[in-house]
Design a protein around this motif. Structure first.
Motif, PDB file in Angstrom:
ATOM      1  N   ALA A  49       7.698   3.866  10.281  1.00 59.31           N
ATOM      2  CA  ALA A  49       6.461   4.556   9.914  1.00 59.31           C
ATOM      3  C   ALA A  49       5.489   3.578   9.268  1.00 59.31           C
ATOM      4  O   ALA A  49       5.868   2.447   8.924  1.00 59.31           O
ATOM      5  CB  ALA A  49       6.775   5.695   8.932  1.00 59.31           C
ATOM      6  N   ASP A  50       4.277   4.016   9.065  1.00 62.57           N
ATOM      7  CA  ASP A  50       3.273   3.223   8.370  1.00 62.57           C
ATOM      8  C   ASP A  50       3.516   3.358   6.867  1.00 62.57           C
ATOM      9  O   ASP A  50       3.176   4.378   6.279  1.00 62.57           O
ATOM     10  CB  ASP A  50       1.861   3.717   8.731  1.00 62.57           C
ATOM     11  N   ILE A  51       4.163   2.330   6.278  1.00 66.54           N
ATOM     12  CA  ILE A  51       4.505   2.415   4.840  1.00 66.54           C
ATOM     13  C   ILE A  51       3.961   1.228   4.048  1.00 66.54           C
ATOM     14  O   ILE A  51       4.357   1.031   2.907  1.00 66.54           O
ATOM     15  CB  ILE A  51       6.035   2.527   4.631  1.00 66.54           C
ATOM     16  N   THR A  52       3.066   0.444   4.648  1.00 61.32           N
ATOM     17  CA  THR A  52       2.555  -0.737   3.946  1.00 61.32           C
ATOM     18  C   THR A  52       1.042  -0.786   3.943  1.00 61.32           C
ATOM     19  O   THR A  52       0.364   0.007   4.617  1.00 61.32           O
ATOM     20  CB  THR A  52       3.056  -2.047   4.602  1.00 61.32           C
ATOM     21  N   GLU A  53       0.551  -1.780   3.199  1.00 58.88           N
ATOM     22  CA  GLU A  53      -0.873  -2.105   3.151  1.00 58.88           C
ATOM     23  C   GLU A  53      -0.976  -3.607   2.943  1.00 58.88           C
ATOM     24  O   GLU A  53      -0.020  -4.230   2.466  1.00 58.88           O
ATOM     25  CB  GLU A  53      -1.566  -1.341   2.022  1.00 58.88           C
ATOM     26  N   PRO A  54      -2.117  -4.208   3.301  1.00 54.50           N
ATOM     27  CA  PRO A  54      -2.256  -5.659   3.098  1.00 54.50           C
ATOM     28  C   PRO A  54      -2.154  -6.018   1.611  1.00 54.50           C
ATOM     29  O   PRO A  54      -2.510  -5.222   0.749  1.00 54.50           O
ATOM     30  CB  PRO A  54      -3.655  -5.965   3.623  1.00 54.50           C
ATOM     31  N   ILE A  55      -1.663  -7.219   1.358  1.00 47.54           N
ATOM     32  CA  ILE A  55      -1.568  -7.709  -0.022  1.00 47.54           C
ATOM     33  C   ILE A  55      -2.956  -8.110  -0.481  1.00 47.54           C
ATOM     34  O   ILE A  55      -3.734  -8.659   0.228  1.00 47.54           O
ATOM     35  CB  ILE A  55      -0.607  -8.897  -0.136  1.00 47.54           C
TER      36      ILE A  55
END
Length: 170
Positions: free
Chosen positions: A164-170
């Motif tokens: 799933a989509d569980i991240t974001e850019p640092i």
């Protein structure tokens, strides 16, 4: 598909116990992995250079503590971080946290920097960011000084991971 022994190198810290657990679990799941000995790195970019890959192809296996006291693994590609709101929404909870290094070790049998769902002393659920799919990735192999290469789709299938989509850019 079968797990293979390291390309080169002597047994590491703990006489390779973590690495051997990793390889045994991969083999039991029919997962083909390639283990390589590698130098220590001071950054994600340096690690990627050492391994000859892009930073996004290095996947961190993070241990996340659920509010009920259980744990889960989050597979996060280099250059990205957990999006806590996305992960909490996916799990239907309002509280998750990163445990201490000692607690993560107790939950998995692996030290930070070596953590992987494969061979964990407890089979916690796995959540993988969808951006890792469709390519070969590198991840921890249960012991400092080693990395494993594996096809992400085969890994997520073998672990019955939620993708799933569980991240974001640092």
């Amino acid at each position: 598909m079968t797990a293979s022994k390291p390309d080169d190198g002597p047994a590491g810290v703990n006489n390779g116990a973590g690495r051997e657990r990793f390889l045994a679990d991969a083999a039991a799941r029919g997962l083909e992995v390639r283990l390589v000995e590698r130098l220590a790195a001071n950054s994600l970019e340096e690690a990627a250079r050492i391994l000859g890959i892009e930073a996004a192809d290095i996947v961190k296996s993070l241990v996340v503590k659920h509010k009920d006291g259980s744990f889960l693994f989050a597979l996060i590609p280099g250059g990205r971080q957990i999006s806590w709101p996305k992960l909490r929404k996916l799990l239907g909870v309002n509280k998750l946290s990163l445990p201490t290094a000692e607690t993560a070790f107790d939950a998995t049998g692996y030290e930070r920097g070596t953590i992987t769902p494969l061979g964990s002393t407890s089979p916690w659920p796995v959540y993988a960011d969808r951006s890792i799919t469709g390519r070969r990735i590198s991840l921890g192999a249960g012991e400092h000084g080693y990395s494993a290469f594996v096809e992400a789709d085969a890994l997520t299938a073998a672990l019955d991971a939620v993708v799933a989509d569980i991240t974001e850019p640092i």
